[in-house]
Design a protein around this motif. Structure first.
Motif, mmCIF file in Angstrom:
data_model
loop_
_atom_site.group_PDB
_atom_site.id
_atom_site.type_symbol
_atom_site.label_atom_id
_atom_site.label_comp_id
_atom_site.label_asym_id
_atom_site.label_seq_id
_atom_site.Cartn_x
_atom_site.Cartn_y
_atom_site.Cartn_z
ATOM 1 N N ALA A 93 -79.147 -14.979 6.450
ATOM 2 C CA ALA A 93 -80.387 -15.252 5.610
ATOM 3 C C ALA A 93 -80.868 -16.668 5.905
ATOM 4 O O ALA A 93 -79.945 -17.587 6.103
ATOM 5 N N VAL A 94 -82.172 -16.915 6.240
ATOM 6 C CA VAL A 94 -82.467 -18.202 6.733
ATOM 7 C C VAL A 94 -83.712 -18.417 5.791
ATOM 8 O O VAL A 94 -84.806 -17.470 5.735
ATOM 9 N N PHE A 95 -83.633 -19.427 5.067
ATOM 10 C CA PHE A 95 -84.416 -19.684 4.048
ATOM 11 C C PHE A 95 -85.424 -20.930 4.541
ATOM 12 O O PHE A 95 -84.816 -21.905 4.969
ATOM 13 N N GLY A 96 -86.833 -20.653 4.588
ATOM 14 C CA GLY A 96 -87.733 -21.704 5.288
ATOM 15 C C GLY A 96 -87.708 -21.099 6.627
ATOM 16 O O GLY A 96 -87.955 -21.894 7.790
ATOM 17 N N ALA A 97 -87.841 -19.802 6.965
ATOM 18 C CA ALA A 97 -87.891 -19.252 8.255
ATOM 19 C C ALA A 97 -89.339 -19.063 8.885
ATOM 20 O O ALA A 97 -89.724 -18.200 9.965
ATOM 21 N N SER A 98 -90.347 -19.533 8.236
ATOM 22 C CA SER A 98 -91.731 -19.232 8.641
ATOM 23 C C SER A 98 -92.349 -20.078 9.915
ATOM 24 O O SER A 98 -93.304 -19.555 10.609
ATOM 25 N N LYS A 99 -91.873 -21.285 10.133
ATOM 26 C CA LYS A 99 -92.062 -21.978 11.276
ATOM 27 C C LYS A 99 -91.036 -23.129 11.603
ATOM 28 O O LYS A 99 -89.822 -23.285 10.693
ATOM 29 N N ASP A 106 -73.350 -12.819 5.726
ATOM 30 C CA ASP A 106 -72.320 -13.355 6.284
ATOM 31 C C ASP A 106 -72.676 -15.155 6.712
ATOM 32 O O ASP A 106 -71.576 -15.707 6.795
ATOM 33 N N LEU A 107 -73.895 -15.111 6.683
ATOM 34 C CA LEU A 107 -74.242 -16.746 7.036
ATOM 35 C C LEU A 107 -75.636 -16.760 6.355
ATOM 36 O O LEU A 107 -76.504 -16.011 6.418
ATOM 37 N N ILE A 108 -75.792 -17.901 5.652
ATOM 38 C CA ILE A 108 -77.075 -18.307 4.720
ATOM 39 C C ILE A 108 -77.296 -19.832 5.179
ATOM 40 O O ILE A 108 -76.351 -20.529 5.338
ATOM 41 N N ILE A 109 -78.528 -19.835 5.619
ATOM 42 C CA ILE A 109 -79.136 -21.353 6.280
ATOM 43 C C ILE A 109 -80.244 -21.522 5.237
ATOM 44 O O ILE A 109 -81.128 -20.839 5.171
ATOM 45 N N TYR A 110 -80.182 -22.742 4.785
ATOM 46 C CA TYR A 110 -81.317 -23.301 3.765
ATOM 47 C C TYR A 110 -82.046 -24.356 4.458
ATOM 48 O O TYR A 110 -81.310 -25.538 4.531
ATOM 49 N N GLY A 111 -83.024 -24.310 4.720
ATOM 50 C CA GLY A 111 -83.870 -25.227 5.579
ATOM 51 C C GLY A 111 -85.405 -25.669 4.901
ATOM 52 O O GLY A 111 -85.980 -26.365 5.432
ATOM 53 N N CYS A 112 -85.490 -25.174 3.563
ATOM 54 C CA CYS A 112 -86.715 -25.427 2.829
ATOM 55 C C CYS A 112 -86.833 -26.900 2.477
ATOM 56 O O CYS A 112 -85.745 -27.178 1.922
ATOM 57 N N CYS A 113 -87.951 -27.459 2.752
ATOM 58 C CA CYS A 113 -88.182 -28.890 2.319
ATOM 59 C C CYS A 113 -89.780 -29.093 2.526
ATOM 60 O O CYS A 113 -90.436 -28.151 3.099
ATOM 61 N N PHE A 162 -91.031 -32.229 -4.379
ATOM 62 C CA PHE A 162 -89.862 -32.383 -3.350
ATOM 63 C C PHE A 162 -88.606 -31.762 -3.747
ATOM 64 O O PHE A 162 -87.963 -31.219 -2.994
ATOM 65 N N ILE A 163 -88.292 -32.248 -4.995
ATOM 66 C CA ILE A 163 -86.834 -31.837 -5.537
ATOM 67 C C ILE A 163 -86.680 -30.198 -6.000
ATOM 68 O O ILE A 163 -85.822 -29.421 -5.501
ATOM 69 N N HIS A 164 -87.869 -29.816 -6.410
ATOM 70 C CA HIS A 164 -88.006 -28.280 -6.445
ATOM 71 C C HIS A 164 -87.957 -27.379 -5.251
ATOM 72 O O HIS A 164 -87.180 -26.422 -5.383
ATOM 73 N N THR A 165 -88.433 -27.724 -4.092
ATOM 74 C CA THR A 165 -88.314 -27.028 -3.065
ATOM 75 C C THR A 165 -86.973 -27.306 -2.407
ATOM 76 O O THR A 165 -86.483 -26.354 -1.505
ATOM 77 N N GLY A 166 -86.490 -28.589 -2.178
ATOM 78 C CA GLY A 166 -85.348 -28.920 -1.446
ATOM 79 C C GLY A 166 -84.088 -28.793 -2.270
ATOM 80 O O GLY A 166 -83.698 -27.287 -2.520
ATOM 81 N N PRO A 167 -83.557 -29.429 -2.989
ATOM 82 C CA PRO A 167 -82.243 -29.469 -3.503
ATOM 83 C C PRO A 167 -82.235 -28.487 -4.813
ATOM 84 O O PRO A 167 -81.304 -27.774 -4.838
ATOM 85 N N LEU A 168 -83.117 -28.235 -5.554
ATOM 86 C CA LEU A 168 -83.216 -27.094 -6.670
ATOM 87 C C LEU A 168 -83.366 -26.041 -6.241
ATOM 88 O O LEU A 168 -82.561 -25.043 -6.616
ATOM 89 N N GLY A 169 -84.266 -25.713 -5.138
ATOM 90 C CA GLY A 169 -84.275 -24.382 -4.654
ATOM 91 C C GLY A 169 -83.086 -23.985 -3.835
ATOM 92 O O GLY A 169 -82.519 -22.636 -4.025
ATOM 93 N N PHE A 170 -82.518 -24.990 -3.176
ATOM 94 C CA PHE A 170 -81.062 -24.712 -2.437
ATOM 95 C C PHE A 170 -79.981 -24.246 -3.503
ATOM 96 O O PHE A 170 -79.392 -23.134 -3.488
#
Length: 205
Positions: A4-10, A65-72, A88-96
């Motif tokens: 799973a890759v979060f923030g995978a659009s670009k 098996d693998l989760i990557i969180y890159g939303c910001c 910023f906080i809702h998208t980054g840390p709270l989203g994570f």
């Protein structure tokens, strides 16, 4: 392996998603915008909305098996405002934190799965940053990662991957992918808790 890759659009997120798909992994990308990539299974997801996260994960319907969180968020005004910091906080840390909590509640995290939080060296210089909302959000995300790492006995293998500037003369996206591959190559009883990847150009800056 389900990824799973979060923030995978670009950007980096899309590069990591496509790179892992090219290596034979089944990659699910979560983002508000659908990427132009036939190798990534897209799920529309707004990490600032609980319902959207829940629906996207249930649509995927697999254990990861693998989760990557890159939303910001990147752009910010010259002077910080409460509304901007909230975004910023809702998208980054709270989203994570919400994503990991929901994955755990839905039992979509495989035992000994690897979770990678994409952080930034900006978190080291919150008081001096010219982008305070971004730096504060990355610092908070780092703190939340450490809180989750304290629950390692629950089987959560979480890595805080702190990056310098991404670019031609800085950290290359290929190098970030190589670090991800290193993380998943480790045995079940091992994890890399904190990795910082910077360039000589970052050091000069």
């Amino acid at each position: 392996m389900n990824v799973a890759v979060f923030g995978a659009s670009k950007g980096l997120g899309l590069y990591l998603a496509e790179g892992l798909a090219d290596k034979g992994f089944l990659v699910h990308g979560f983002s508000r915008t659908k990427p132009k990539s036939p190798s990534v299974i897209h799920h529309n997801c707004d990490v600032t909305v609980d319902y959207s996260i829940n629906k996207a994960l249930k649509d995927a319907g697999v254990e990861f098996d693998l989760i990557i969180y890159g939303c910001c968020l990147w752009q910010e005004h010259e002077s910080i405002t409460a509304a901007q910091l909230q975004e910023f906080i809702h998208t980054g840390p709270l989203g994570f934190y919400q994503v990991i909590e929901m994955l755990n509640n839905l039992q979509f995290i495989k035992p000994n799965a690897n979770i990678v939080s994409i952080g930034s060296i900006a978190a080291n210089h919150v008081d001096q940053s010219s982008h305070p909302a971004y730096a504060i959000s990355k610092k908070l995300q780092e703190i939340l990662v450490k809180r989750l790492q304290a629950n390692y006995h629950l089987g959560l293998k979480i890595t805080n991957l702190k990056l310098g500037t991404i670019g031609q003369s800085f950290v290359k996206v290929q190098e970030v992918l190589a670090v991800i591959e290193l993380i998943i190559s480790l045995g079940q009883s091992s994890m890399l808790s904190d990795i910082t990847l910077t360039s000589t150009a970052d050091a000069v800056a």
